[in-house]
Design an enzyme around this catalytic site. Structure first.
Site: not given
Length: 403
Positions: A360-361, A377, A307, A280, A242
């Protein structure tokens, strides 16, 4: 793409039923209860896999329609990152975990190489103009913490006079409660992070990196991967590193997974799809010099996990989590690049031609504003993001642009 969802285990307020109803078919999770560096037991992995994939509240058990697609993450012990004399002991444990993951049949393991702290934010509840809440990294708040709460030795040398003055003003305007919240957000641990620290422990951890620059830190990563990748190949487990989050130096610590050049270096340590990347888009997107669609086009054969999120940058290095189809990430071009890579894999008869992705997020919105959820999340915000990404993918596929 294979649509997956980050799940924090049985205590997560978002249930497996919620996730299935949201349309995901893959689960991304970890054995958070296993201490950092210790071996993941095969039995514990298998038990968690059964929990994810079978509803055993009825007899006989029935399939949920979910699979454990990605492990995120098996944390790398700090002794390995620092290249200490004890690192081989911890590397052997990591190898055993990878072997056990392979025996149970989970195909992808994500990990990160961020020193001391995992992903870092200063504000977990930035209120946006529509009333939604988002995660934020505010540079002035971060510098205020570094200089006036942590009081890191030599920190001033890393900032300009203007930055220091702005941070001083911010700090002087903070109540003791706001100072505590800022400290907690940065070092007490975020979801998926390895661990939280007290101020004293944090200073001690930072001091351990005093003589480790980026070159030494990169060499330690090379040493780790040269031992782990052969085991991953044997076990049939694809690794996915990541990016740094944010992809800029923090606390004077080395950062070596922040740019396209960094990613090229990593995949060339051992040229194998088992030595791969987690792209990501939010992390990489914080840097304007990261051409994310181009990175996927050039390094797509090594992408093992995605991501998908977007960030909105500010000129001072601050950013916040934007909606998935807004912000500075060109999500349309990202997904076009991903779908082209999947077509290439399919033509090559690769078994990993559907790359796992997860929204994501997400923002905290609607009824989740009244609930206690893991920052970034909450169910409804991620459902919105996942639906937007799913619709964008379908539109691109139906347009006939990908040939």
């Amino acid at each position: 793409m294979e649509q997956t969802w980050r799940w924090y285990g049985p205590s997560d307020p978002v249930t497996l039923t919620d996730i299935r109803q949201a349309g995901a078919t893959g689960i991304v999770t970890a054995l958070h209860e296993v201490p950092i560096g210790e071996v993941w037991p095969e039995e514990a992995i298998a038990e968690r896999k059964r929990l994810i994939e079978f509803d055993e509240s009825v007899q006989p058990p029935v399939r949920r329609g979910l699979t454990w697609s990605v492990i995120e993450s098996i944390p790398v012990h700090e002794d390995i990152k620092q290249g200490k004399a004890t690192r081989d002991k911890w590397i052997e444990k990591y190898k055993e975990s990878i072997r056990n993951v392979g025996k149970v049949g989970i195909p992808v393991v994500t990990y990160n190489w961020m020193p001391v702290v995992d992903w870092t934010r200063t504000n977990l509840e930035l209120e946006l103009s529509d009333g939604a809440r988002a995660l934020e990294f505010n540079m002035s708040d971060f510098i205020a913490f570094d200089l006036f709460i942590l009081r890191r030795e030599g920190a001033e040398a890393g900032y300009s006079k203007a930055q220091i003055e702005m941070a001083k003003q911010k700090f002087e305007a903070m109540s003791s409660e706001k100072q505590y919240i800022l400290q907690k957000n940065i070092i007490a641990g975020l979801p998926g992070g390895q661990e939280g620290y007290s101020i004293e422990d944090f200073r001690a951890r930072l001091a351990e990196y005093k003589l480790i620059d980026s070159n030494a830190y990169r060499e330690n990563l090379t040493y780790f991967l040269k031992q782990i990748v052969p085991v991953a190949i044997e076990a049939g487990v694809r690794l996915a590193i990541h990016p740094d989050d944010p992809p800029t130096p923090l606390f004077g610590l080395p950062r070596v997974v922040s740019t396209e050049n960094d990613l090229h270096y990593i995949v060339n340590i051992m040229d194998s799809i088992y030595n791969g990347l987690c792209i990501c888009t939010g992390s990489l997107g914080v840097r304007a010099d990261n051409d994310i669609p181009g990175i996927i086009a050039r390094l797509g054969n090594k992408v093992n996990f995605l991501h998908l999120r977007s960030t909105q940058r500010n000129i001072d290095g601050s950013f916040h989590e934007a909606s998935h189809l807004r912000g500075d990430v060109d999500m349309y071009s990202v997904i076009v690049a991903v779908l082209k890579e999947q077509r290439k894999r399919n033509a090559m008869n690769r078994h990993d031609d559907r790359i796992p992705m997860r929204a994501d997020h997400g923002h905290t919105i609607l009824d989740d504003l009244k609930k206690k959820t893991n920052p970034g999340y909450s169910a409804i915000g991620l459902l919105k993001g996942q639906a937007e990404l799913r619709g964008l993918e379908l539109g691109i596929e139906r347009s006939g642009l990908i040939v």
